[in-house]
Design an enzyme around this catalytic site. Structure first.
Site, PDB file in Angstrom:
ATOM      1  N   HIS A   1      -5.792  50.691  20.410  1.00  0.00           N
ATOM      2  CA  HIS A   1      -6.551  49.745  19.565  1.00  0.00           C
ATOM      3  C   HIS A   1      -7.194  50.559  18.442  1.00  0.00           C
ATOM      4  CE1 HIS A   1      -8.806  46.337  18.372  1.00  0.00           C
ATOM      5  NE2 HIS A   1      -9.606  46.148  19.418  1.00  0.00           N
TER       6      HIS A   1
ATOM      7  N   HIS B   1       2.790  46.000  16.044  1.00  0.00           N
ATOM      8  CA  HIS B   1       1.637  45.124  16.246  1.00  0.00           C
ATOM      9  C   HIS B   1       2.029  44.004  17.191  1.00  0.00           C
ATOM     10  CE1 HIS B   1      -1.850  42.648  15.338  1.00  0.00           C
ATOM     11  NE2 HIS B   1      -2.397  43.777  14.916  1.00  0.00           N
TER      12      HIS B   1
ATOM     13  N   ASP C   1      -3.833  50.820  10.673  1.00  0.00           N
ATOM     14  CA  ASP C   1      -4.269  52.186  10.977  1.00  0.00           C
ATOM     15  C   ASP C   1      -3.465  53.263  10.267  1.00  0.00           C
ATOM     16  OD1 ASP C   1      -6.422  51.678  12.746  1.00  0.00           O
ATOM     17  OD2 ASP C   1      -4.959  50.969  14.198  1.00  0.00           O
TER      18      ASP C   1
HETATM   19  N1  COA Z   1       6.255  53.409  18.002  1.00  0.00           N
HETATM   20  C1  COA Z   1       7.458  53.341  18.612  1.00  0.00           C
HETATM   21  N2  COA Z   1       7.917  52.238  19.211  1.00  0.00           N
HETATM   22  C2  COA Z   1       7.142  51.148  19.175  1.00  0.00           C
HETATM   23  C3  COA Z   1       5.887  51.156  18.570  1.00  0.00           C
HETATM   24  C4  COA Z   1       5.453  52.343  17.963  1.00  0.00           C
HETATM   25  N3  COA Z   1       4.285  52.407  17.359  1.00  0.00           N
HETATM   26  N4  COA Z   1       5.325  49.934  18.688  1.00  0.00           N
HETATM   27  C5  COA Z   1       6.204  49.187  19.361  1.00  0.00           C
HETATM   28  N5  COA Z   1       7.298  49.925  19.651  1.00  0.00           N
HETATM   29  C6  COA Z   1       8.485  49.477  20.370  1.00  0.00           C
HETATM   30  C7  COA Z   1       8.288  49.689  21.863  1.00  0.00           C
HETATM   31  O1  COA Z   1       8.784  50.920  22.290  1.00  0.00           O
HETATM   32  C8  COA Z   1       9.064  48.546  22.434  1.00  0.00           C
HETATM   33  O2  COA Z   1      10.432  48.859  22.378  1.00  0.00           O
HETATM   34  P1  COA Z   1      11.405  48.485  23.594  1.00  0.00           P
HETATM   35  O3  COA Z   1      11.354  46.989  23.669  1.00  0.00           O
HETATM   36  O4  COA Z   1      12.704  49.073  23.173  1.00  0.00           O
HETATM   37  O5  COA Z   1      10.795  49.145  24.801  1.00  0.00           O
HETATM   38  C9  COA Z   1       8.839  47.413  21.428  1.00  0.00           C
HETATM   39  O6  COA Z   1       8.586  48.063  20.183  1.00  0.00           O
HETATM   40  C10 COA Z   1       7.671  46.514  21.795  1.00  0.00           C
HETATM   41  O7  COA Z   1       6.525  47.330  22.024  1.00  0.00           O
HETATM   42  P2  COA Z   1       5.315  46.970  22.973  1.00  0.00           P
HETATM   43  O8  COA Z   1       4.533  48.193  23.291  1.00  0.00           O
HETATM   44  O9  COA Z   1       5.797  46.118  24.125  1.00  0.00           O
HETATM   45  O10 COA Z   1       4.491  46.036  21.995  1.00  0.00           O
HETATM   46  P3  COA Z   1       3.014  45.587  22.230  1.00  0.00           P
HETATM   47  O11 COA Z   1       2.895  44.285  21.541  1.00  0.00           O
HETATM   48  O12 COA Z   1       2.612  45.663  23.666  1.00  0.00           O
HETATM   49  O13 COA Z   1       2.204  46.743  21.502  1.00  0.00           O
HETATM   50  C11 COA Z   1       0.978  47.996  20.012  1.00  0.00           C
HETATM   51  C12 COA Z   1       1.550  46.615  20.329  1.00  0.00           C
HETATM   52  C13 COA Z   1       0.119  47.908  18.740  1.00  0.00           C
HETATM   53  C14 COA Z   1       0.097  48.476  21.179  1.00  0.00           C
HETATM   54  C15 COA Z   1       2.154  48.970  19.786  1.00  0.00           C
HETATM   55  O14 COA Z   1       2.915  48.565  18.677  1.00  0.00           O
HETATM   56  C16 COA Z   1       1.675  50.399  19.638  1.00  0.00           C
HETATM   57  O15 COA Z   1       1.476  51.100  20.647  1.00  0.00           O
HETATM   58  N6  COA Z   1       1.481  50.893  18.369  1.00  0.00           N
HETATM   59  C17 COA Z   1       0.952  52.213  18.153  1.00  0.00           C
HETATM   60  C18 COA Z   1      -0.559  52.175  18.291  1.00  0.00           C
HETATM   61  C19 COA Z   1      -1.221  51.535  17.090  1.00  0.00           C
HETATM   62  O16 COA Z   1      -0.874  51.819  15.952  1.00  0.00           O
HETATM   63  N7  COA Z   1      -2.170  50.671  17.390  1.00  0.00           N
HETATM   64  C20 COA Z   1      -2.943  50.000  16.368  1.00  0.00           C
HETATM   65  C21 COA Z   1      -2.650  48.533  16.352  1.00  0.00           C
HETATM   66  S1  COA Z   1      -3.446  47.762  14.954  1.00  0.00           S
END
Ligand code: COA
Length: 374
Positions: A221, A260, A311
């Site tokens: 987050h 996201h 971010d």
């Molecule tokens: N880097 C690499 N792969 C990513 C990714 C990232 N930042 N964000 C999503 N993915 C991929 C996942 O590996 C997954 O792939 P798969 O289906 O092949 O396993 C798919 O996209 C879905 O990801 P998931 O983690 O299930 O999505 P989510 O909705 O639970 O997660 C976040 C959302 C924001 C937590 C996630 O995108 C993330 O961890 N981002 C990095 C942290 C970040 O920047 N957070 C700030 C948010 S404003």
């Protein structure tokens, strides 16, 4: 019992709300119906705070009174400063903020009063005090005296003044103001939901904001922008960015600042921070952060079809202003306190305890064995 929601409550709509609208497919974000692009172009953080809490833009008279109330509430109680000075210097800023906000309730005359007017008075105090707290800790941990707030400066400019002890440039102050506007609310994100769950027990604003700060702290987050800067530091030279990010993707690393839960296109906040981080870099003659991030963004978008979120560029802007990396998430909090407070007000106005269920998947007939027979 009904079916279990998707992991992480994905796509679950838990409540109605009039505060914030996100269109994840079009990449639009509205506060109380106003597009953030318009607010960035025309508004200030102080006005956005008013909009979020009261549901409408203020008249000039209302805005003047609101700004005066925020300025008057900036100072921290002297005993609170003593308390900060007693903390171990190595304490992370986000821990200081979480503990400090909780401790500030001890000095608040409305602490346990949940009436709307009392909650607004507390929200004004917390919104005004949190920047002073964050800046004071930066000074104290470096062995310097905290800088008193300057009532002639805006909320954004005053924060930078208290942190660095000198007035910021116009571009730095406006960039910081825009960053505060862009982080002020984001619907039912994890920290806001935490604040609403706490408020729904009829607990008070300080407790709800303390819960929210705890939730914001995690790297999935609010902590993501700090991780982005660690990535840029590892890349070092923009010329290495493409090879670095391709290897990270091949290693299946999670790339911070991308993806996201709601947006399927670029986060509408990212473009403003990219523009301002670029301008700041040009003004200070150091463009390498943005150059590395632009390469990373191009490759990640091409290869993974995931897009920059808020971010990705905020840290580059803060670093160029001289803000240490571990202060990025506290800075997120000093903006989001506006949205958290709006959500606590909304929750209290139409309250019902938030208490979901779990589908139990554990054993149901375990036999208790006395400890000396196990
Ligand atoms: N880097 C690499 N792969 C990513 C990714 C990232 N930042 N964000 C999503 N993915 C991929 C996942 O590996 C997954 O792939 P798969 O289906 O092949 O396993 C798919 O996209 C879905 O990801 P998931 O983690 O299930 O999505 P989510 O909705 O639970 O997660 C976040 C959302 C924001 C937590 C996630 O995108 C993330 O961890 N981002 C990095 C942290 C970040 O920047 N957070 C700030 C948010 S404003």
């Amino acid at each position: 019992m009904t079916t279990v929601a998707k992991a992480g409550l994905e796509d679950v709509v838990v409540s109605t709300s009039e505060i914030c609208f996100i269109d994840g497919r079009q990449g639009r974000l509205l506060y109380r119906g106003f597009d953030i692009d318009d607010l960035v172009a025309h508004s200030t953080f102080e006005e956005v705070v008013y909009l979020l809490w009261h549901g409408a833009l203020p008249s000039r008279k209302e805005l003047d009174a609101h700004k005066k109330a925020l300025v008057r509430a900036r100072k921290l109680p002297p005993r609170f400063i003593t308390f900060l000075k007693d903390l171990p210097k190595k304490t992370a800023p986000m821990e200081v903020l979480r503990t400090g906000v909780s401790a500030l309730s001890a000095f608040d005359p409305d602490a346990a009063d949940n009436a709307r007017e009392a909650t607004i008075r507390k929200a004004i105090r917390l919104t005004a005090q949190m920047p002073t707290l964050v800046a004071a800790w930066e000074r104290i941990r470096r062995g310097k005296a905290p800088v008193a707030p300057n009532p002639r400066l805006s909320h954004a400019a005053n924060f930078l003044y208290m942190m660095f002890g000198k007035k910021p440039t116009d571009l730095a102050a406006r960039t910081f103001d825009v960053a505060l506007i862009l982080h002020a609310d984001h619907e039912f994100n994890a920290s806001t939901f935490a604040a609403r769950v706490t408020a729904a027990t009829l607990s008070d604003l300080h407790s709800a904001i303390t819960s929210a700060i705890g939730a914001l702290k995690g790297p999935l987050h609010g902590g993501a922008n700090e991780q982005v800067m660690h990535m840029v530091e590892q890349i070092k030279d923009p010329a290495r960015a493409e090879a670095w990010i391709r290897k990270a993707l091949a290693d299946k690393a999670r790339i911070m600042g991308f993806g996201h839960r709601v947006y399927r296109v670029e986060d509408p906040r990212a473009k403003h921070l990219r523009r301002l981080a670029t301008l700041l870099g040009e003004q200070t003659g150091d463009t390498h952060y943005v150059a590395s991030l632009n390469t990373v963004a191009r490759v990640v978008t091409e290869e993974k079809h995931i897009y920059p979120n808020v971010d990705l560029y905020s840290g580059a802007a803060y670093t160029t202003m001289g803000v240490p990396t571990d202060q990025f998430t506290p800075i997120f909090a000093i903006s989001r306190v506006a949205g958290w407070s709006a959500h606590v007000l909304e929750q209290h106005a139409h309250n019902r305890l938030i208490r979901p269920r779990a589908e139990y998947t554990g054993p149901t007939s375990a036999t208790y064995v006395p400890i000396d027979q196990r």
